[in-house]
Design an enzyme around this catalytic site. Sequence first.
Site, PDB file in Angstrom:
ATOM      1  N   LYS A  54      80.729 -36.362  66.598  1.00  0.00           N
ATOM      2  CA  LYS A  54      81.639 -35.539  67.406  1.00  0.00           C
ATOM      3  C   LYS A  54      80.902 -34.368  68.068  1.00  0.00           C
ATOM      4  CE  LYS A  54      84.486 -34.564  64.027  1.00  0.00           C
ATOM      5  NZ  LYS A  54      83.915 -35.234  62.841  1.00  0.00           N
ATOM      6  N   ARG A  80      92.717 -31.541  61.560  1.00  0.00           N
ATOM      7  CA  ARG A  80      92.256 -32.349  60.433  1.00  0.00           C
ATOM      8  C   ARG A  80      93.364 -32.630  59.436  1.00  0.00           C
ATOM      9  NH1 ARG A  80      86.471 -30.876  60.814  1.00  0.00           N
ATOM     10  NH2 ARG A  80      85.279 -31.788  59.142  1.00  0.00           N
ATOM     11  N   ARG A 105      70.556 -35.591  58.427  1.00  0.00           N
ATOM     12  CA  ARG A 105      70.755 -34.291  59.082  1.00  0.00           C
ATOM     13  C   ARG A 105      70.507 -33.149  58.097  1.00  0.00           C
ATOM     14  NH1 ARG A 105      76.691 -33.082  61.458  1.00  0.00           N
ATOM     15  NH2 ARG A 105      77.152 -32.455  59.342  1.00  0.00           N
ATOM     16  N   ARG A 146      72.321 -26.939  56.648  1.00  0.00           N
ATOM     17  CA  ARG A 146      73.726 -26.839  56.230  1.00  0.00           C
ATOM     18  C   ARG A 146      73.847 -27.108  54.743  1.00  0.00           C
ATOM     19  NH1 ARG A 146      78.058 -29.611  60.231  1.00  0.00           N
ATOM     20  NH2 ARG A 146      79.125 -29.758  58.225  1.00  0.00           N
ATOM     21  N   ARG A 192      83.400 -34.748  51.252  1.00  0.00           N
ATOM     22  CA  ARG A 192      83.935 -34.549  52.607  1.00  0.00           C
ATOM     23  C   ARG A 192      84.553 -35.840  53.130  1.00  0.00           C
ATOM     24  NH1 ARG A 192      78.635 -32.385  54.994  1.00  0.00           N
ATOM     25  NH2 ARG A 192      79.525 -32.899  56.999  1.00  0.00           N
TER      26      ARG A 192
HETATM   27  P1  ADP Z   1      81.835 -32.489  59.571  1.00  0.00           P
HETATM   28  O1  ADP Z   1      82.807 -33.067  60.526  1.00  0.00           O
HETATM   29  O2  ADP Z   1      80.441 -32.975  59.788  1.00  0.00           O
HETATM   30  O3  ADP Z   1      82.288 -32.556  58.134  1.00  0.00           O
HETATM   31  P2  ADP Z   1      82.450 -29.763  60.422  1.00  0.00           P
HETATM   32  O4  ADP Z   1      81.369 -28.895  60.930  1.00  0.00           O
HETATM   33  O5  ADP Z   1      83.504 -30.195  61.375  1.00  0.00           O
HETATM   34  O6  ADP Z   1      81.656 -30.964  59.806  1.00  0.00           O
HETATM   35  O7  ADP Z   1      83.169 -29.082  59.174  1.00  0.00           O
HETATM   36  C1  ADP Z   1      82.459 -28.534  58.071  1.00  0.00           C
HETATM   37  C2  ADP Z   1      83.442 -27.991  57.032  1.00  0.00           C
HETATM   38  O8  ADP Z   1      84.237 -26.933  57.625  1.00  0.00           O
HETATM   39  C3  ADP Z   1      84.481 -28.978  56.523  1.00  0.00           C
HETATM   40  O9  ADP Z   1      83.985 -29.750  55.442  1.00  0.00           O
HETATM   41  C4  ADP Z   1      85.634 -28.044  56.125  1.00  0.00           C
HETATM   42  O10 ADP Z   1      85.371 -27.414  54.870  1.00  0.00           O
HETATM   43  C5  ADP Z   1      85.586 -26.979  57.188  1.00  0.00           C
HETATM   44  N1  ADP Z   1      86.464 -27.307  58.356  1.00  0.00           N
HETATM   45  C6  ADP Z   1      86.058 -27.557  59.623  1.00  0.00           C
HETATM   46  N2  ADP Z   1      87.099 -27.793  60.421  1.00  0.00           N
HETATM   47  C7  ADP Z   1      88.207 -27.703  59.649  1.00  0.00           C
HETATM   48  C8  ADP Z   1      89.600 -27.866  59.877  1.00  0.00           C
HETATM   49  N3  ADP Z   1      90.086 -28.173  61.093  1.00  0.00           N
HETATM   50  N4  ADP Z   1      90.445 -27.707  58.829  1.00  0.00           N
HETATM   51  C9  ADP Z   1      90.002 -27.391  57.613  1.00  0.00           C
HETATM   52  N5  ADP Z   1      88.695 -27.234  57.316  1.00  0.00           N
HETATM   53  C10 ADP Z   1      87.805 -27.390  58.314  1.00  0.00           C
END
Ligand code: ADP
Length: 193
Positions: free
Chosen positions: A14, A89, A128, A134, A145
């Site tokens: 994404k 999400r 990654r 990260r 996750r």
């Molecule tokens: P990825 O899609 O690779 O897991 P993101 O960078 O989108 O990584 O998200 C990293 C973390 O940030 C998630 O595991 C969650 O803890 C938090 N997060 C991100 N976006 C949201 C969201 N829309 N709602 C709740 N938590 C979120």
Amino acid sequence: MFNLILFGPPGSGKGTQSANIVQAYHLQHISTGDLLRSEVSRQTPLGVDAQKYMDQGLLVPDEVVIGMISNKIDENPDARGFIFDGFPRTRGQAEALDKLLELKKTQIHLVLALEVPEEDLIKRLVGRGATSGRSDDTEEVITKRIKEYHAKTEPVAGYYHAFGKLQRLKGDNTIEDTFKLLSAEIEKHLQPA
Ligand code: ADP
């Protein structure tokens, strides 16, 4: 206005594809992951609280991310449209987004869902982790996750499918080929900028 959601599991590409889409179509990018990481690195009260969830691979509470999104939309009144990456999400986030956009007399036009086999996701994310710095890109947190994605996020696809807005795409080709698939769908609604 044209508002797009890029949907998919962690590691589905994404972030990479958002950058390509922003460049081609000049949409305003909103990534809740990036916004949260910025709060964490500045150790704001919101960031300190969010970090507890992120480090465990859990979703941050809805009210926290919805507030961030609302601010970001308000900060960009002249946007051609938005690309939402990593948001919504949960079903609660999707309903809140609909309400926010309705207040702005607009809506979500398209949801593009990237589909990638689970073993590829884990490989990509572990890879990654070697360079991203990260703290949530370790195999243990990645597994959590993905579990959280299946439990809470996958149902959001059904929410948009019911409105006829969901389009699923194969996300395990090259970055260029995946971008072509995404572009073909976007250009049914919007011409390149
Ligand atoms: P990825 O899609 O690779 O897991 P993101 O960078 O989108 O990584 O998200 C990293 C973390 O940030 C998630 O595991 C969650 O803890 C938090 N997060 C991100 N976006 C949201 C969201 N829309 N709602 C709740 N938590 C979120």
